[in-house]
Motif scaffolding. Structure first.
Motif, PDB file in Angstrom:
ATOM      1  N   ILE A  46      49.220 104.406 -28.255  1.00 35.22           N
ATOM      2  CA  ILE A  46      49.504 103.080 -28.671  1.00 35.22           C
ATOM      3  C   ILE A  46      49.715 101.983 -27.774  1.00 35.22           C
ATOM      4  O   ILE A  46      48.914 100.586 -27.378  1.00 35.22           O
ATOM      5  CB  ILE A  46      48.858 102.928 -30.089  1.00 35.22           C
ATOM      6  CG1 ILE A  46      47.452 103.950 -30.710  1.00 35.22           C
ATOM      7  CG2 ILE A  46      48.134 101.997 -30.731  1.00 35.22           C
ATOM      8  CD1 ILE A  46      47.415 104.156 -32.205  1.00 35.22           C
ATOM      9  N   SER A  50      48.145  99.362 -24.799  1.00 33.63           N
ATOM     10  CA  SER A  50      48.252  97.832 -25.296  1.00 33.63           C
ATOM     11  C   SER A  50      48.866  97.214 -24.906  1.00 33.63           C
ATOM     12  O   SER A  50      48.423  95.593 -24.307  1.00 33.63           O
ATOM     13  CB  SER A  50      48.713  97.617 -26.417  1.00 33.63           C
ATOM     14  OG  SER A  50      49.267  98.206 -27.407  1.00 33.63           O
ATOM     15  N   LEU A  53      46.371  97.034 -21.261  1.00 29.05           N
ATOM     16  CA  LEU A  53      45.182  96.014 -21.425  1.00 29.05           C
ATOM     17  C   LEU A  53      44.937  94.930 -20.779  1.00 29.05           C
ATOM     18  O   LEU A  53      44.029  94.768 -20.694  1.00 29.05           O
ATOM     19  CB  LEU A  53      45.024  95.573 -23.075  1.00 29.05           C
ATOM     20  CG  LEU A  53      43.871  97.208 -23.734  1.00 29.05           C
ATOM     21  CD1 LEU A  53      44.154  95.991 -25.337  1.00 29.05           C
ATOM     22  CD2 LEU A  53      42.998  96.819 -23.365  1.00 29.05           C
ATOM     23  N   PHE A  57      41.884  94.215 -17.256  1.00 30.27           N
ATOM     24  CA  PHE A  57      40.072  93.036 -16.660  1.00 30.27           C
ATOM     25  C   PHE A  57      39.829  93.001 -15.968  1.00 30.27           C
ATOM     26  O   PHE A  57      40.626  92.131 -14.747  1.00 30.27           O
ATOM     27  CB  PHE A  57      40.477  91.377 -17.278  1.00 30.27           C
ATOM     28  CG  PHE A  57      38.839  90.643 -17.316  1.00 30.27           C
ATOM     29  CD1 PHE A  57      38.458  90.558 -18.780  1.00 30.27           C
ATOM     30  CD2 PHE A  57      39.516  89.963 -16.631  1.00 30.27           C
ATOM     31  CE1 PHE A  57      37.411  89.852 -18.863  1.00 30.27           C
ATOM     32  CE2 PHE A  57      38.387  88.907 -16.348  1.00 30.27           C
ATOM     33  CZ  PHE A  57      37.078  89.268 -16.977  1.00 30.27           C
ATOM     34  N   GLY A 327      31.178 106.651 -28.560  1.00 25.21           N
ATOM     35  CA  GLY A 327      31.531 105.810 -28.210  1.00 25.21           C
ATOM     36  C   GLY A 327      32.233 106.081 -29.696  1.00 25.21           C
ATOM     37  O   GLY A 327      32.696 104.517 -30.089  1.00 25.21           O
ATOM     38  N   ILE A 328      33.045 106.762 -30.715  1.00 25.48           N
ATOM     39  CA  ILE A 328      33.573 107.054 -32.018  1.00 25.48           C
ATOM     40  C   ILE A 328      34.764 107.668 -31.360  1.00 25.48           C
ATOM     41  O   ILE A 328      34.969 108.711 -31.159  1.00 25.48           O
ATOM     42  CB  ILE A 328      32.995 107.579 -32.734  1.00 25.48           C
ATOM     43  CG1 ILE A 328      31.280 107.115 -33.323  1.00 25.48           C
ATOM     44  CG2 ILE A 328      34.020 108.265 -34.391  1.00 25.48           C
ATOM     45  CD1 ILE A 328      30.969 107.989 -33.649  1.00 25.48           C
ATOM     46  N   GLY A 332      44.011 106.686 -32.541  1.00 23.44           N
ATOM     47  CA  GLY A 332      44.224 105.140 -32.392  1.00 23.44           C
ATOM     48  C   GLY A 332      44.437 104.754 -30.752  1.00 23.44           C
ATOM     49  O   GLY A 332      43.560 104.284 -30.481  1.00 23.44           O
ATOM     50  N   ALA A 335      41.260 104.635 -29.405  1.00 31.03           N
ATOM     51  CA  ALA A 335      40.163 102.721 -29.938  1.00 31.03           C
ATOM     52  C   ALA A 335      40.212 102.319 -28.953  1.00 31.03           C
ATOM     53  O   ALA A 335      39.467 101.259 -28.356  1.00 31.03           O
ATOM     54  CB  ALA A 335      40.282 102.248 -30.897  1.00 31.03           C
ATOM     55  N   ILE A 336      41.889 101.988 -28.063  1.00 34.65           N
ATOM     56  CA  ILE A 336      42.098 101.408 -26.950  1.00 34.65           C
ATOM     57  C   ILE A 336      41.927 101.782 -25.827  1.00 34.65           C
ATOM     58  O   ILE A 336      40.999 100.306 -25.566  1.00 34.65           O
ATOM     59  CB  ILE A 336      43.867 101.004 -27.426  1.00 34.65           C
ATOM     60  CG1 ILE A 336      43.854 100.803 -28.507  1.00 34.65           C
ATOM     61  CG2 ILE A 336      43.933 100.067 -26.134  1.00 34.65           C
ATOM     62  CD1 ILE A 336      45.624 100.632 -28.461  1.00 34.65           C
ATOM     63  N   ALA A 342      35.614  99.296 -21.146  1.00 34.23           N
ATOM     64  CA  ALA A 342      33.995  97.518 -21.344  1.00 34.23           C
ATOM     65  C   ALA A 342      34.454  96.742 -20.478  1.00 34.23           C
ATOM     66  O   ALA A 342      33.683  96.122 -20.266  1.00 34.23           O
ATOM     67  CB  ALA A 342      34.283  97.030 -22.370  1.00 34.23           C
ATOM     68  N   LEU A 343      36.355  96.872 -20.236  1.00 34.83           N
ATOM     69  CA  LEU A 343      36.688  95.295 -19.780  1.00 34.83           C
ATOM     70  C   LEU A 343      36.768  95.799 -18.077  1.00 34.83           C
ATOM     71  O   LEU A 343      37.043  95.050 -17.322  1.00 34.83           O
ATOM     72  CB  LEU A 343      38.571  94.981 -20.235  1.00 34.83           C
ATOM     73  CG  LEU A 343      38.792  94.644 -20.751  1.00 34.83           C
ATOM     74  CD1 LEU A 343      39.530  94.219 -21.725  1.00 34.83           C
ATOM     75  CD2 LEU A 343      37.997  93.250 -21.968  1.00 34.83           C
ATOM     76  N   GLU A 350      29.766 101.555 -20.236  1.00 35.92           N
ATOM     77  CA  GLU A 350      29.743 101.612 -21.671  1.00 35.92           C
ATOM     78  C   GLU A 350      29.653 103.012 -22.442  1.00 35.92           C
ATOM     79  O   GLU A 350      29.071 103.705 -22.033  1.00 35.92           O
ATOM     80  CB  GLU A 350      28.373 100.643 -21.978  1.00 35.92           C
ATOM     81  CG  GLU A 350      28.839 100.456 -23.562  1.00 35.92           C
ATOM     82  CD  GLU A 350      27.340  99.207 -23.661  1.00 35.92           C
ATOM     83  OE1 GLU A 350      26.397  99.648 -24.813  1.00 35.92           O
ATOM     84  OE2 GLU A 350      26.481  98.492 -22.533  1.00 35.92           O
ATOM     85  N   VAL A 351      30.697 103.389 -22.867  1.00 37.58           N
ATOM     86  CA  VAL A 351      31.268 104.332 -23.653  1.00 37.58           C
ATOM     87  C   VAL A 351      30.035 104.948 -24.540  1.00 37.58           C
ATOM     88  O   VAL A 351      29.984 103.732 -25.242  1.00 37.58           O
ATOM     89  CB  VAL A 351      32.308 104.187 -23.901  1.00 37.58           C
ATOM     90  CG1 VAL A 351      32.801 105.308 -25.059  1.00 37.58           C
ATOM     91  CG2 VAL A 351      33.613 104.183 -22.948  1.00 37.58           C
ATOM     92  N   GLY A 352      29.503 105.646 -24.589  1.00 36.75           N
ATOM     93  CA  GLY A 352      28.655 105.299 -25.770  1.00 36.75           C
ATOM     94  C   GLY A 352      27.703 106.965 -25.551  1.00 36.75           C
ATOM     95  O   GLY A 352      28.008 107.438 -24.601  1.00 36.75           O
TER      96      GLY A 352
END
Lengths: 676, 359
Positions: A46, A50, A53, A57, A327-328, A332, A335-336, A342-343, A350-352
């Motif tokens: 995590i 981060s 991150l 972009f 997308g779940i 932790g 999730a990041i 998406a960036l 798109e995750v999902g």
């Protein structure tokens, strides 16, 4: 055949995407960063992700993915270092590795344990990727088949491992697990928001205790204190007995165990909501049950390292299924990862559910980047393991202050409260006494880890089941007893029955002699008193919030029953009975040149100084005093080591953009970084 | 000249020169954007989206880092921010509906006061409710045929953002039983996909990402959006979903549901705070106007990037970003409810879910 018609070209495209020098370069960069973060306990993926991150972009998607996956993939590999070498669980995924990895290090076989662990990790990662390549296309209905009753049963299966790890006196193991479950319920209840053993006046408690802190307190602190008291190296005669080649050979000899545990890892990993916390325990339990001679478990059995390590990397692969398909996030760091994807680029990945349809090539790239990162990471880790294993030959008194430094920093990162440090000391004390009196610490930890899932899944499954029963009896039964539930139920029963039969030969705390009656009875009395308090507290929750009190009441009741039976047994039995196991009576601890309390006081003093002076100033004072007084080190050496420790902290905190615990001094005057 | 004297002179000089520098310049500085949530939530995504863009537009191109301070349902971080004073404009704080709701409901942990902070940017989202295919077939633009159906809904808790959908369904006369204790709306959707839950809602971006597929493939039926606010504060159709009716429309079509009166006012107050003004970026109390102005300009520059609409679609959707005075107005709308609305919601929470910790 349709499936293959779409899968094969996508797979080829994925390989074309991955096998570019620049992509591989980014992957290696990510792996190196992941290793650097992962070797520090408690930080994990995590913190690393981060950190990445801001750079994601608009980055070229494949490059960004390579960088991030490189980092995520190696964390469960590199955290093995602290589990094996120091007995500090690097993350929740490597808790079980500590049980046998650390005893191996104590025997001077750290390099062997490490390389066996890394080879298993590598293999687990590859099996995971291979399995996913085929499975991800058909995974959706299988993931959806895991409803709440199924997840509850998986959690119960995890809990049933307590039977294997309960230790010599099964009741003590059960009570330890119950205590872990009870501590896990502290704080605001998920369902109705009632407070359990907490008050709004101490906001820290309302969030409950953090797994990182409990893991460090239960495993790391007792071991560090224990070793420090003996004033020697981790490896008993300060030599390395076996090299990394032995570890690889160990893996070859146990390859089928590794295959099975890898599959367990992938399968548990794909179920969203369970996460990694049960995987390593289930794999450890499996390793125990399939080993003929069980006498070495807890004392340095290599199969106890290979099992969990094969599963925890495979789990990362499995965890991609809920992440990418639904997308779940399964954890932790996942999730990041979703947020970061998406960036990337123009933001069109798109995750999902659409991921498989629109971006199958990207999906496969992710799966195989993960596998590749495992290969690169493992090679680097094995190459380093021989050198790093030498740490176990250093006099421990020189290591201990830095370990205190690292675990305090790690604990503080979990919630950035001073209370994190207090909680670490408090849980550390529980850990010390559990170890001393031979109450199974793994059982305690399993209870703690699974406390929240057990409560959540049983409440929710109960609510939905009663909803179905209101519609018709058949629907309710069908919901509760699906084929998966029945299979899991059978597996659980078998594992409990086998576990109870075997538990007596598995000494997770090593051999502990019995001492006098008094000390073990006092500890039992304290545990009983806490259980009674928790029961009274839970009973005070009003009945309309039944969901918040039912689990604490039930668990507390069982724990209390265990405690009462133990009390009666203690009164009746002679003091040579295994019930009265006490490490302070005979053996290493009793013969140690330093006492428990003076040694603990060093750590306590450090925390107290932090409260007054803030972390960095307290650390400087602590390191200098400790090295001069306790280690009897020369001034130049003391100053160099102190400067080194503080520099390491500053670099880590600076790079990861983390704060240090402030003290009273900092609230009185403004100081420049890193003193603030 | 003693050292003390030099220090005093330097301090005096510094005091004299500060107001003269009207231009705020962040060269070489690091701006900390603190959010009271963990790395994994929606607010982290929001702040991390804006941070690099903001960094490019602020004078001196400072580094903007996002810091996480989770705890006590975000009240810990907000209480911390309340204690911070303006120093040099390098501290930014982001709140979300989860910070606003405890404040509005009088949660005992709240020790922060929104009116003292200085808002610079606010952004919102929308939400879509949908039903399972079987019950959805009975939906005709009103809830009249749904009143005798028992629904089950995976919820994070009645005092959180879920208050808005739960109250809406209750006003429509629907029987929705919440299963509490899920960790995020993603878990709620999974419960819906497994058939354990029969009704669900998602925020706009999550709906587009996953639930829209369910609707398109006939596994779910879209029911309504919560709507969006126009410039007069009236609820209109959500610009992201112009074909879906709003809750207001469905309520008007449903017998027994009224779009005026205390229930409606209460719902609307919490809706505004939870959706159109969901996330707000604040500077600490006492921030001078020129610093606020600098941030407003930077966010304006972000918004007018030619590619902003495209890159923002995932993060903020087609919803307005409120800046400057509009941010102030939006913050007031999002952080005030009338005493009647609050009393109504507290009573409802107590009657329906036994929540008493908020009194």
């Amino acid at each position: 055949m349709d499936v293959f018609a779409t899968a094969l070209p996508a797979l080829a495209e994925a390989w074309a995407l991955i096998l570019q020098p620049v992509v591989l370069g980014y992957l290696i960069l990510g792996v190196v960063m992941g290793l650097a973060v992962g070797v520090f306990p408690g930080l994990g993926g995590i913190a690393g992700l981060s950190l990445l991150l801001p750079f994601m972009f608009g980055m070229e998607p494949v490059l960004g993915l390579a960088l991030m996956i490189g980092m995520v993939a190696v964390v469960p590999t590199s955290d093995t270092f602290s589990s094996v070498l120091m007995g500090i669980p690097g993350s929740s995924a490597s808790q079980a590795t500590v049980l046998d990895g650390f005893p191996l290090a104590k025997k001077g076989q750290a390099a062997r344990a490490l390389s066996a662990a890394f080879t298993s990790s590598l293999f687990g990662g590859l099996v995971g990727a291979l399995f996913l390549t085929l499975f991800i296309l058909v995974a959706r209905p299988i993931v959806l088949a895991f409803g709440l009753p199924e997840m509850l049963m998986m959690t119960v299966l995890g809990l049933s491992m307590v039977a294997v790890l309960a230790g010599r006196v099964a009741l003590k193991g059960l009570a330890a697990a119950g205590l872990g479950l009870l501590l896990g319920t502290i704080g605001e209840a998920d369902a109705g928001g009632s407070l359990r053993m907490a008050t709004y006046d101490i906001p820290y408690l309302t969030d409950g205790l953090d797994l990182v802190i409990v893991g460090l307190g239960i495993f790391a602190i007792p071991e560090i204190i224990g070793l420090l008291r003996q004033d020697r190296a981790i490896a008993k005669d300060a030599t390395l007995g076996a090299g990394w080649g032995d570890g690889v050979r160990d893996w070859v000899a146990n390859k089928w165990l590794s295959v099975r545990c890898s599959l367990i890892g992938v399968l548990v990993g794909i179920i969203p909501g369970l996460g990694g916390s049960v995987v390593d325990w289930i794999a450890y339990g499996h390793a125990v049950q399939t080993t003929k001679d069980k006498s070495q478990f807890g004392k340095g059995e290599i199969r106890g390292v290979i099992g969990p390590e094969s599963s925890n990397n495979a789990k990362e692969g499995g965890g991609l299924v809920p992440t990418l398909l639904f997308g779940i996030p399964g954890s932790g760091s996942m999730a990041i990862f979703i947020g970061a994807i998406a960036l990337l680029g123009s933001g069109d990945i798109e995750v999902g559910p659409a991921m498989l349809r629109d971006n199958l090539n990207i999906t496969y790239s992710i799966v195989w980047l993960l596998a590749l990162a495992n290969v690169v990471g493992t090679v680097l880790c094995i190459a380093a393991s021989g050198g790093i294993a030498k740490l176990t030959t250093i006099r421990f008194t020189y290591l201990a202050p830095f370990l205190f430094m690292l675990i305090s920093f790690a604990a503080f990162q979990s919630g950035q409260n001073f209370e994190d440090l207090l909680a670490l000391v408090a849980i550390g004390l529980i850990g010390i006494f559990l170890r001393r009196f031979d109450w199974s610490r793994p059982a305690f930890l399993i209870g703690f880890v699974l406390s929240n899932p057990v409560e959540k899944f049983s409440n929710q499954a109960f609510q939905i089941a009663s909803f179905r029963f209101r519609q018709s009896f058949g629907e309710g039964i069908e919901y509760l007893f699906s084929p998966i539930v029945i299979v899991l139920l059978i597996v659980t029963v078998v594992s409990v029955v086998m576990g109870i039969r075997q538990a007596k030969s598995i000494r997770v705390e090593g051999d502990v002699q019995s001492g006098s009656k008094r000390a073990p009875m006092v500890f039992l009395f304290v545990v009983t008193a806490y259980t009674v308090c928790a029961l009274i507290n839970a009973n005070m929750i009003p009945d309309y919030n039944l969901t918040d009190k039912i689990v604490p009441l039930l668990v507390g009741g069982i724990t209390l029953l265990c405690c009462l039976i133990l009390t009666v047994q203690m009164i009746l039995r002679p003091e040579t009975d295994a019930l009265f196991a006490d490490k302070e009576a005979f053996g290493e601890d009793a013969d140690a040149p330093y006492g428990l309390w003076p040694t603990l006081a060093w750590f306590g003093g450090f925390i107290a100084a932090t409260w007054v002076l803030g972390f960095i100033l307290a650390l400087a004072a602590f390191l200098v005093t400790f090295l001069r007084v306790r280690a009897q080190s020369s001034w130049p050496r003391t100053l160099i080591l102190t400067a080194g420790g503080i520099a390491l902290m500053c670099v880590m905190a600076g790079a990861l953009n983390r704060d240090f615990p402030p003290g009273l001094l900092q609230s009185a005057i403004d100081l420049p970084w890193p003193l603030n | 000249m003693t050292i003390k004297h030099i220090a005093r002179t330097a301090a005096a000089l510094a005091l004299l020169t500060t107001p003269a520098v009207a231009e705020v310049d962040f060269s070489g500085k690091t701006i900390e954007w603190v959010i009271p949530f963990s790395e994994t939530g929606g607010s982290a995504k929001w702040a991390n989206f804006f941070a690099p863009l903001l960094s490019q537009e602020l004078p001196g191109q400072p580094t903007v880092v996002v810091k996480y301070m989770p705890g006590a349902g975000s009240t810990k971080g907000a209480n911390w921010f309340q204690e911070q004073d303006h120093k040099d404009g390098t501290l930014l704080f982001g709140t979300s509906g989860s910070t606003q709701f405890p404040y509005l409901l009088g949660d005992p942990r709240v020790r922060y006061e929104y009116t003292e902070w200085v808002p610079v940017m606010a952004s919102g989202t929308g939400g879509v409710a949908y039903l399972n295919a079987e019950d959805g077939a009975r939906f005709d633009g009103s809830a009249n045929n749904l009143k005798d159906v028992d629904f089950i809904y995976g919820s994070q808790g009645a005092t959180r953002l879920d208050l808005v959908p739960l109250l809406a369904w209750q006003m429509l006369g629907m029987k929705v039983e919440p299963v509490f204790g899920i960790k995020g709306r993603g878990d709620g959707r999974l419960m819906f996909e497994r058939g354990e839950a029969t009704i669900d809602y998602q925020t706009s971006s999550a709906y587009l990402g996953a639930s829209a597929d369910l609707v398109a493939s006939g596994k779910a039926v879209a029911m309504m959006t919560w709507g969006a606010l126009d410039e007069y504060g009236t609820i209109v159709r959500d610009p992201t979903f112009p074909d879906l009716p709003t809750f207001k429309e469905v309520c008007e079509a449903t017998e027994g549901c009224e779009t005026s009166g205390e229930a409606w006012d209460a719902w609307k107050a919490f809706f505004v705070s939870g959706f159109p003004v969901q996330k707000i970026a604040f500077l600490p109390a006492g921030t001078p106007d020129e610093v606020t102005e600098t941030y407003t300009k930077a966010f304006e520059a972000v918004r007018s990037r030619p590619d902003f609409a495209e890159i923002a679609e995932q993060e903020v959707g087609k919803y307005d970003m409120f800046l400057g005075f509009a941010a102030k107005r939006a913050t007031i709308a999002g952080t005030t409810v009338s005493a009647e609305a609050k009393a109504y919601v507290l009573q409802w929470l107590k009657d329906a879910y036994g929540v008493t910790s908020l009194e």
